[in-house]
Design a protein around this motif. Structure first.
Motif, PDB file in Angstrom:
ATOM      1  N   ARG A  12       0.834  -1.210   0.000  1.00  0.00           N
ATOM      2  CA  ARG A  12       0.000   0.000   0.000  1.00  0.00           C
ATOM      3  C   ARG A  12       0.869   1.260   0.000  1.00  0.00           C
ATOM      4  O   ARG A  12       0.575   2.223  -0.704  1.00  0.00           O
ATOM      5  CB  ARG A  12      -0.931   0.012   1.203  1.00  0.00           C
ATOM      6  CG  ARG A  12      -2.092  -0.935   1.072  1.00  0.00           C
ATOM      7  CD  ARG A  12      -3.045  -0.743   2.215  1.00  0.00           C
ATOM      8  NE  ARG A  12      -4.106  -1.735   2.197  1.00  0.00           N
ATOM      9  CZ  ARG A  12      -5.137  -1.717   3.027  1.00  0.00           C
ATOM     10  NH1 ARG A  12      -5.240  -0.763   3.934  1.00  0.00           N
ATOM     11  NH2 ARG A  12      -6.063  -2.653   2.955  1.00  0.00           N
ATOM     12  N   TYR A  16       1.188   4.182  -2.692  1.00  0.00           N
ATOM     13  CA  TYR A  16       0.983   5.561  -2.231  1.00  0.00           C
ATOM     14  C   TYR A  16       2.133   6.460  -2.684  1.00  0.00           C
ATOM     15  O   TYR A  16       1.929   7.577  -3.144  1.00  0.00           O
ATOM     16  CB  TYR A  16       0.862   5.540  -0.703  1.00  0.00           C
ATOM     17  CG  TYR A  16       0.613   6.861  -0.032  1.00  0.00           C
ATOM     18  CD1 TYR A  16      -0.528   7.615  -0.301  1.00  0.00           C
ATOM     19  CD2 TYR A  16       1.513   7.362   0.907  1.00  0.00           C
ATOM     20  CE1 TYR A  16      -0.761   8.817   0.343  1.00  0.00           C
ATOM     21  CE2 TYR A  16       1.288   8.562   1.556  1.00  0.00           C
ATOM     22  CZ  TYR A  16       0.150   9.283   1.270  1.00  0.00           C
ATOM     23  OH  TYR A  16      -0.075  10.478   1.909  1.00  0.00           O
ATOM     24  N   THR A  19       2.279   7.516  -6.596  1.00  0.00           N
ATOM     25  CA  THR A  19       1.403   8.537  -7.172  1.00  0.00           C
ATOM     26  C   THR A  19       2.069   9.909  -7.225  1.00  0.00           C
ATOM     27  O   THR A  19       1.865  10.659  -8.165  1.00  0.00           O
ATOM     28  CB  THR A  19       0.079   8.642  -6.398  1.00  0.00           C
ATOM     29  OG1 THR A  19       0.368   8.958  -5.027  1.00  0.00           O
ATOM     30  CG2 THR A  19      -0.707   7.350  -6.485  1.00  0.00           C
ATOM     31  N   ARG A  22       6.727  11.650  -1.860  1.00  0.00           N
ATOM     32  CA  ARG A  22       6.368  11.654  -0.443  1.00  0.00           C
ATOM     33  C   ARG A  22       7.639  11.738   0.398  1.00  0.00           C
ATOM     34  O   ARG A  22       8.692  11.270  -0.019  1.00  0.00           O
ATOM     35  CB  ARG A  22       5.623  10.378  -0.043  1.00  0.00           C
ATOM     36  CG  ARG A  22       4.454  10.009  -0.907  1.00  0.00           C
ATOM     37  CD  ARG A  22       3.243  10.803  -0.610  1.00  0.00           C
ATOM     38  NE  ARG A  22       2.159  10.327  -1.495  1.00  0.00           N
ATOM     39  CZ  ARG A  22       1.034  10.933  -1.623  1.00  0.00           C
ATOM     40  NH1 ARG A  22       0.794  12.030  -0.951  1.00  0.00           N
ATOM     41  NH2 ARG A  22       0.107  10.474  -2.427  1.00  0.00           N
ATOM     42  N   LYS A  30       0.733   7.966   7.539  1.00  0.00           N
ATOM     43  CA  LYS A  30      -0.138   6.985   6.901  1.00  0.00           C
ATOM     44  C   LYS A  30      -0.039   5.627   7.609  1.00  0.00           C
ATOM     45  O   LYS A  30      -1.052   4.967   7.853  1.00  0.00           O
ATOM     46  CB  LYS A  30       0.251   6.857   5.429  1.00  0.00           C
ATOM     47  CG  LYS A  30      -0.791   6.238   4.567  1.00  0.00           C
ATOM     48  CD  LYS A  30      -1.890   7.222   4.273  1.00  0.00           C
ATOM     49  CE  LYS A  30      -2.694   6.716   3.090  1.00  0.00           C
ATOM     50  NZ  LYS A  30      -3.929   7.449   2.950  1.00  0.00           N
TER      51      LYS A  30
END
Length: 162
Positions: A12, A16, A19, A22, A30
């Motif tokens: 996950r 994440y 995209t 980060r 998260k």
């Protein structure tokens, strides 16, 4: 949220990170919603860094570019926001230094010119200081602001305001 496995959390988080850029703090936030052990979270973050899903230097460069181009923020505000996200000082400094000075000045002068059209002031002095405060609130340095304001106001009007 129900407990998920380490492998599922890793998948996950990889998705994440795929995209958009980060930082580690984004991932930690998260992961905290998954009810995982702190050691598990650290292993996931280490793996994401190792596989280049997370790269703080790349993140800082993109963050700086985006906030300058789209939000019209100055160096001070950009650096402050990166500091809040836990980006190390050396990485923040390097990203800030990569800002093109001509583009930076052009953006500042453009936002001041646009703001000048909408300001209501009783005289030029008040208008000048309102523009100064506006640009400072966006995180621009005072010497940069003064340079652009000199161009917006005629020299003799500017000299009266100093």
């Amino acid at each position: 949220m129900k407990q998920i496995s380490e492998k599922e959390a890793l998948n996950r988080m990889a998705a994440y990170c795929s995209t958009t850029e980060r930082c580690i703090q984004d991932i930690e936030k998260k992961l905290s919603s998954f009810d995982l052990l702190p050691e598990t979270c650290q292993r996931i973050i280490s793996r994401l860094v190792q596989e280049s899903f997370i790269n703080e230097s790349r993140y800082a460069t993109n963050f700086t570019h985006d906030k300058l181009q789209f939000n019209k923020w100055g160096r001070i505000k950009i650096e402050y926001e990166m500091k809040k996200k836990g980006i190390p000082a050396s990485i923040r400094q390097k990203a800030i230094e990569e800002i093109d000075q001509n583009l930076y000045t052009e953006i500042l002068c453009t936002i001041l010119k646009n703001k000048k059209k909408t300001i209501k002031a009783k005289d030029k002095r008040e208008e000048y200081y309102k523009l100064l405060r506006f640009a400072a609130s966006r995180g621009f340095e005072s010497h940069e602001i003064n340079t652009c304001l000199k161009g917006l106001f005629k020299e003799n009007e500017y000299d009266d305001m100093e």
